[in-house]
Design a protein around this motif. Structure first.
Motif, PDB file in Angstrom:
ATOM      1  N   LYS A  12       0.826  -1.207   0.000  1.00 47.29           N
ATOM      2  CA  LYS A  12       0.000   0.000   0.000  1.00 47.29           C
ATOM      3  C   LYS A  12       0.864   1.261   0.000  1.00 47.29           C
ATOM      4  O   LYS A  12       0.583   2.224  -0.712  1.00 47.29           O
ATOM      5  N   VAL A  13       1.920   1.251   0.811  1.00 46.04           N
ATOM      6  CA  VAL A  13       2.815   2.412   0.858  1.00 46.04           C
ATOM      7  C   VAL A  13       3.491   2.624  -0.484  1.00 46.04           C
ATOM      8  O   VAL A  13       3.627   3.762  -0.965  1.00 46.04           O
ATOM      9  N   ASP A  14       3.922   1.515  -1.113  1.00 43.78           N
ATOM     10  CA  ASP A  14       4.563   1.628  -2.425  1.00 43.78           C
ATOM     11  C   ASP A  14       3.602   2.214  -3.457  1.00 43.78           C
ATOM     12  O   ASP A  14       3.991   3.023  -4.299  1.00 43.78           O
ATOM     13  N   THR A  15       2.331   1.835  -3.376  1.00 42.06           N
ATOM     14  CA  THR A  15       1.334   2.380  -4.298  1.00 42.06           C
ATOM     15  C   THR A  15       1.093   3.859  -4.034  1.00 42.06           C
ATOM     16  O   THR A  15       1.004   4.667  -4.969  1.00 42.06           O
ATOM     17  N   LEU A  16       1.014   4.242  -2.765  1.00 40.35           N
ATOM     18  CA  LEU A  16       0.772   5.639  -2.416  1.00 40.35           C
ATOM     19  C   LEU A  16       1.934   6.537  -2.848  1.00 40.35           C
ATOM     20  O   LEU A  16       1.726   7.683  -3.257  1.00 40.35           O
ATOM     21  N   GLU A  17       3.156   6.032  -2.762  1.00 39.48           N
ATOM     22  CA  GLU A  17       4.312   6.833  -3.160  1.00 39.48           C
ATOM     23  C   GLU A  17       4.285   7.177  -4.644  1.00 39.48           C
ATOM     24  O   GLU A  17       4.853   8.176  -5.068  1.00 39.48           O
ATOM     25  N   LYS A  18       3.614   6.349  -5.426  1.00 38.19           N
ATOM     26  CA  LYS A  18       3.573   6.570  -6.873  1.00 38.19           C
ATOM     27  C   LYS A  18       2.429   7.496  -7.295  1.00 38.19           C
ATOM     28  O   LYS A  18       2.279   7.792  -8.468  1.00 38.19           O
TER      29      LYS A  18
END
Length: 316
Positions: free
Chosen positions: A118-124
């Motif tokens: 989820k964090v990786d998706t939000l960073e993008k």
């Protein structure tokens, strides 16, 4: 002489057991200071005159001198079965606790994996859609020269929260006629979760940027290459909605001349950075708003309604 408190093991530490030789219940006492188990005093038990001396002893709290270490071997030899039973009970209890901890740890690891995703998706979702860090650049160029690995692929990314799914490909030693002369870079549209809600064919401007790693941001000389897709019928394999896992790639075969990489700080610490941006056309009906992350024409965006609701909420 130092006094120590003794508590019967039968009543507070382990269930009563039957001795193998005597046939009586074992009413041992555990020293709270030394965690040592002791047998009851036979002489005091004989003077009690009760029907069940051991039961009475097990319900009392004694204040006796600390057990001497030399009596320990004799005490253990008197009733080894009881001590083995205590040890087995402890091992079983610890084993159950370890199994419980193992299950809890596995559950936590699964939760951490989900949170990382989820964090990786939000960073993008904020700023540019992708900054691709490529490490070990010299080795990758050497492998490309030998033809072992001519193309590098970036991880998939989204152009917005519910936008197009894309992936970059880079040829460190060039592609086709540009081989050995230029750095080649391409982008492909991948099959995404929100494709049914997006506008096709893809028509938004794509920008590739080779980032200058100069420590002074004002002195950086980034190199950018813009592509405005032409939505003609012949380009449907590149710009149309993906039927398979991904479409054919399109991009810049002559992105940057290879000798330029050795100038300034484009290559530093044996790594380079490539940035990708998809800019939505301002006159396009599918413009995605930053605060709702949804194309108005496709999603039925309620941007104005949301603003009015927010104003009413603040007033009230």
């Amino acid at each position: 002489m130092r006094q120590a408190t003794w508590v019967c093991a039968e009543s507070s530490c382990f269930p009563a057991r039957t001795g193998a030789r005597t046939g009586r219940r074992f009413a041992g006492r555990i020293c709270r200071n030394t965690s040592t188990t002791h047998a009851p005093d036979r002489r005091s038990s004989a003077r009690s005159g009760t029907a069940d001396v051991n039961t009475q002893v097990s319900l009392r709290v004694f204040s006796l001198p600390q057990c001497k270490r030399k009596h320990m071997d004799k005490h253990i030899k008197e009733d080894p079965i009881v001590h083995l039973g205590m040890a087995c009970d402890t091992v079983i209890l610890h084993r159950r606790e370890l199994e419980l901890h193992a299950k809890t740890l596995e559950k936590h690891l699964q939760q951490i994996t989900v949170l990382e995703r989820k964090v990786d998706t939000l960073e993008k979702l904020y700023g540019c859609q992708l900054v691709w860090k490529i490490e070990g650049w010299e080795d990758k160029v050497h492998e490309a020269k030998l033809g072992r690995k001519a193309t590098l692929f970036s991880p998939p990314f989204l152009t917005s929260r519910h936008g197009y799914k894309m992936a970059l490909s880079l040829c460190p030693y060039g592609d086709g006629k540009a081989r050995g002369k230029f750095l080649s870079i391409f982008v492909c549209i991948c099959k995404g979760e929100y494709d049914p809600l997006l506008l096709w064919p893809f028509r938004h401007r794509v920008t590739f940027t080779l980032i200058d790693q100069c420590q002074d941001p004002d002195a950086r000389r980034n190199i950018s290459y813009n592509i405005q897709p032409n939505t003609i019928k012949d380009n449907k394999p590149f710009l149309g909605r993906p039927v398979g896992e991904r479409n054919a790639s399109f991009g810049a075969q002559k992105f940057v001349e290879l000798p330029v990489l050795d100038t300034f700080d484009y290559k530093r610490d044996d790594q380079i950075f490539i940035k990708h941006i998809t800019k939505y056309n301002s006159d396009d009906a599918s413009t995605i708003h930053r605060h709702c992350h949804a194309p108005c024409s496709t999603f039925g965006c309620n941007c104005n309604k949301d603003k009015q609701s927010l104003s009413q909420l603040l007033i009230s």
